[in-house]
Design an enzyme around this catalytic site. Sequence first.
Site, PDB file in Angstrom:
ATOM      1  N   ARG A 103       0.852  -1.183   0.000  1.00  0.00           N
ATOM      2  CA  ARG A 103       0.000   0.000   0.000  1.00  0.00           C
ATOM      3  C   ARG A 103       0.887   1.232   0.000  1.00  0.00           C
ATOM      4  NH1 ARG A 103      -2.572   0.146   6.161  1.00  0.00           N
ATOM      5  NH2 ARG A 103      -0.598   0.221   7.293  1.00  0.00           N
ATOM      6  N   ASN A 141      -5.184   7.535   4.185  1.00  0.00           N
ATOM      7  CA  ASN A 141      -4.978   6.747   5.399  1.00  0.00           C
ATOM      8  C   ASN A 141      -3.509   6.827   5.795  1.00  0.00           C
ATOM      9  OD1 ASN A 141      -6.179   4.501   7.276  1.00  0.00           O
ATOM     10  ND2 ASN A 141      -4.208   3.694   6.619  1.00  0.00           N
ATOM     11  N   GLU A 142      -3.251   7.403   6.973  1.00  0.00           N
ATOM     12  CA  GLU A 142      -1.895   7.444   7.546  1.00  0.00           C
ATOM     13  C   GLU A 142      -0.867   7.997   6.550  1.00  0.00           C
ATOM     14  OE1 GLU A 142      -2.327   3.713  10.687  1.00  0.00           O
ATOM     15  OE2 GLU A 142      -1.312   3.379   8.770  1.00  0.00           O
ATOM     16  N   GLU A 303      -8.185   4.567  14.993  1.00  0.00           N
ATOM     17  CA  GLU A 303      -7.738   3.186  15.127  1.00  0.00           C
ATOM     18  C   GLU A 303      -7.185   3.022  16.536  1.00  0.00           C
ATOM     19  OE1 GLU A 303      -5.183   1.718  12.018  1.00  0.00           O
ATOM     20  OE2 GLU A 303      -6.286   2.769  10.438  1.00  0.00           O
TER      21      GLU A 303
END
EC number: 3.2.1.23
Length: 668
Positions: A103, A141-142, A303
């Site tokens: 990713r 995301n992140e 999270e």
Amino acid sequence: MFIGVDYYPEQWPKSRWPEDVRLMKELGVNVVRIAEFGWQLMEPEEGVYDFSLFDEAIDLLTENGIKIILGTPTATPPAWMAHQYPEILPVDENGVTISFGARRHYTVNSKTYQKFTRKIVRKLAEKYGQHPDVIGWQTDNEYGHEKSDRSYGDEDRMAFQEWLSNKYGSLDALNEAWGTVFWSQTYTAWEQIPVPRKVFQEHNPGLLLDFDRFCADSYTAYNKLQVDILREHISDQQFITHNFVFTELALKQRDIAKDLDFISFDNYPVWGGLPEPIPPAAIAQQHDLCRSTKAGKGYWVLEELSGAQGWSHIGYLPRSGHIKLWTYQAIARGAEAIVYFRWRAARFGTEEFCHGILDHDGKPRRKFEEVKEVFNALKIFGDEWVATKYKAEVGVYYDVENAWAWRIQPQSDAFTHKQELLRFYSGAYRLNAATDMVSPESSLDGLKTVIVPVYFLTNPVFTEKLKKYAADGGTVVLSYRAGVKEPNNAVTEITLPGELGELAGIEVHEYESLQNGQQTRVTGIAGNIMDIMSPATVWCDLIEPKSAEVLAVYRDAFYEGTPAITKNKYGKGNVYYIGTAVEDYFLVRLYRDIFAQAGVQTIELPDDVEMVIRDGEAGSKFLCVLNHSTTASHRVSLPKGTWKDAMTGETFKGDVRLQSLGSFLLIQ
């Protein structure tokens, strides 16, 4: 209060979905985050969009009273895109193109990738931007996680050169700032300037720091690209956030946060391969950093660890009580919503061993019951607790640019910026002082002490704030290697500690870098550290007092008797200089004197126990008490007055017994 889970319906048969939702309702879930890794399903081929799977999942969840946070799926560009448009892929410092297969396989500087991002974000926003049960959006995301914060490809290089041209205006100004006369590095055309790929020795420090700044600005611009599209199409009732990872990446979270309604954070106190969780002070520091990123505004944990984590290696199994304890710690320090990662452990893919509330068999057991207990408690008092105020008395300086400068030139193999920042933070944490993280942009108003660890790369704006703060009566704590670098990452020509010399009342003519395994000692000669000895590691500044008094001296070195710690009167305030890395017990003793003089409220508790006080309305107080020990129970002395357990109504006064991994909230 929103409390929920991260859910991946695409990873499970649709026949399982109703059971998942039934168990979520039993648990008390009122929000889920979905879709942040769903790009291939949404756009199975270029220009062909299909949201049917997520339509079904959203319908099922919302029909059962569960709200939705949607993630834009840009952290995982699909295989067809990487195959047809390989220019989107990032390049590492060795010039090797990062392959599709995990990713975050993109560079934010790719014009092609920006084009695809605009399209998918716009389609999502048009589809769900007015949905009454979609309450908010998470961009990507992140950002920058897993070394994706820096890319060294040709498109990155051209963007870097353009960024430099905009910053400096002329090559003469750039050459002067970087000192390119050194090693014959003078540039006569913008096209000659490289990205810092691998070289035989080391790149120019000025180039390296500017490259980090460029990478950070690129991510800020990329996030704004997404935010601007979302704002154009979504309801005013829907928020926009991003789930940060605070690990000194080439990101400026504060800059990104300006375009977000609030920030979010992924809280993993333990990860794959770790034999035990990181220190409680390190977790607390991360929460303080989150709260300070948007000037004290509350944040969400999108999270929150709920089971053993890991990819190829699995980490420590959280003990009974850990989930509740880490949840309470987050809320006590500013979290306004908690979303647990993940609902159920995946049966396939890289994260097979990232365990969730449910494990691979999908059956509720111990973790499910512990999360249910937390949810039930938060339904009773969560909203009231979140509405209280956290009032910091001690600020701890953190500037990511300073962290970058240390990464470029750590100067000792015993040094890591993260560890030394934690060293100086931990002394305040152990005394349960109300801490906050401050940056060059922060106001220092209301703080009684400001701790400035390893202030290597100075910021002129913050330096002037410190001087005014001390002159007006504030207490400042400086550490070794303060005042060394100017903002262009060049060493000051003023005798160390440079611009801070008058403030500290000292000069540093020499210093010694200590490597792993090396140490000398310091001995206190005044106050609470009188006759107390500590190892001195990492670094030793040899201090020559000018107007400062000496609090500790070195032992066991040729500079034995040389001052190691000093205190200086500056205006109405006091400035301390700690010239070496001392052990926690020594630093806590020193901080006791510093905080007492500054009027900082401290609470003496066993090392494993954390206590956070927040102010409610009409003089009420909320007291969160946490025992981080997995083995020891502790008797804890409560602040004066009668306290009531927010969950049971039981009252306490004086001492209470706190079991191992025990956590509770008391109200007065």
